[in-house]
Design a protein around this motif. Structure first.
Motif, PDB file in Angstrom:
ATOM      1  N   HIS A 130      14.871 -30.784  11.514  1.00  0.00           N
ATOM      2  CA  HIS A 130      14.075 -29.284  10.969  1.00  0.00           C
ATOM      3  C   HIS A 130      12.644 -29.574  11.224  1.00  0.00           C
TER       4      HIS A 130
ATOM      5  N   GLN B 124      14.173 -22.931  13.678  1.00  0.00           N
ATOM      6  CA  GLN B 124      15.291 -23.219  13.038  1.00  0.00           C
ATOM      7  C   GLN B 124      16.468 -23.644  14.002  1.00  0.00           C
TER       8      GLN B 124
ATOM      9  N   SER C 255      19.458 -25.903  12.795  1.00  0.00           N
ATOM     10  CA  SER C 255      20.485 -25.046  12.057  1.00  0.00           C
ATOM     11  C   SER C 255      21.446 -24.614  12.997  1.00  0.00           C
TER      12      SER C 255
ATOM     13  N   SER D 147      22.233 -22.833   3.213  1.00  0.00           N
ATOM     14  CA  SER D 147      20.654 -23.058   3.291  1.00  0.00           C
ATOM     15  C   SER D 147      19.828 -22.603   4.283  1.00  0.00           C
ATOM     16  N   GLU D 148      20.545 -22.496   5.695  1.00  0.00           N
ATOM     17  CA  GLU D 148      19.661 -22.267   6.585  1.00  0.00           C
ATOM     18  C   GLU D 148      19.685 -20.953   7.208  1.00  0.00           C
TER      19      GLU D 148
ATOM     20  N   HIS E 115      17.074 -19.374   3.638  1.00  0.00           N
ATOM     21  CA  HIS E 115      15.865 -19.476   4.321  1.00  0.00           C
ATOM     22  C   HIS E 115      15.321 -18.009   4.455  1.00  0.00           C
ATOM     23  N   HIS E 116      16.113 -17.266   4.382  1.00  0.00           N
ATOM     24  CA  HIS E 116      15.620 -15.850   4.717  1.00  0.00           C
ATOM     25  C   HIS E 116      15.427 -15.019   3.387  1.00  0.00           C
TER      26      HIS E 116
END
Length: 231
Positions: free
Chosen positions: A83, A88, A91, A197-198, A202-203
């Motif tokens: 990461h 990203q 991901s 998570s990703e 994340h957003h």
């Protein structure tokens, strides 16, 4: 029917999913946050509606729980290694790894059944239908990262090669139910942690609450639509 032919059918299947994802990317005008949240919602739906229920009926609970824990640990280790704060791509790599691991028990089972000619047609239809969602999820993740179309097909080609190889292994090697359950659990753990998570958390603050809910719900709704079609 040979392993390579079935691998070709899988390539065709995930490409259909990729084409659908490309259409949605045009509708969203390549909005990174929207596509990522759409992918996250779709993956959560895929787990809840298809992967987890079908796995619970086939594999032992202990092996699956152990596999989910191992998958979570693998995610934490690989995520810390791959990461970066600006991209990203980790991901996508983690999701690809999860999809490949998810394919292993299925491929080995298909390899064990290849000697039964009566199952060839049903196997082919099952491969085409049940891997369209995987192609959609992986393509949505890749497009959200701005990857070009030729890279999508490269991922699909690698995916189909792994599928063919493990079908070939399945013709000569029988993996125990417990081992298959652990592998499926690892896949579930990786997909769950990567999607939450990703692609989702994340957003969380990148879009409004309304848009956040709409994108997630639309992704889940798409997953439900695929579920109804292939049921």
């Amino acid at each position: 029917m040979s392993a390579m032919v079935l691998g070709g059918f899988l390539f065709f299947s995930v490409s259909i999913g990729g084409a659908i994802a490309w259409i949605f990317s045009k509708l969203f005008q390549h909005t990174t946050q929207g596509l990522s949240l759409l992918c996250g919602g779709f993956l959560v739906g895929l787990l809840i509606l298809d992967i987890i229920p079908s796995s619970v009926h086939i594999y032992q609970p202990f092996g699956m729980i152990l596999g989910i824990f191992i998958g979570y640990c693998i995610f934490q280790i690989l995520d810390s290694l791959l990461h970066t704060s600006s991209t990203q791509h980790s991901s996508v790599s983690l999701l690809t790894l999860a999809m490949i691991i998810h394919t292993i028990p299925i491929s080995l089972t298909v390899g064990n059944l290849l000697s039964n000619a009566a199952l060839s047609i049903s196997l082919t239809a099952s491969i085409i239908l049940h891997h369209v969602p995987e192609g959609f999820a992986l393509s949505t993740a890749l497009i959200a990262q701005g990857e070009r179309l030729w890279k999508l097909f490269m991922y699909f080609f690698i995916f189909s090669i792994f599928f063919s190889v493990f079908i070939w292994f399945g013709q000569y090697w029988v993996l125990t139910n417990k081992a298959q359950g652990i592998l499926m659990g690892i896949s579930i753990g990786l997909i769950a942690t990567a999607s939450v998570s990703e692609f989702i958390l994340h957003h969380l603050r990148a879009v409004s609450v309304k848009s956040f809910i709409i994108y997630l719900f639309l992704g889940y709704l798409l997953s439900y639509s695929f579920h109804i079609l292939v049921e």
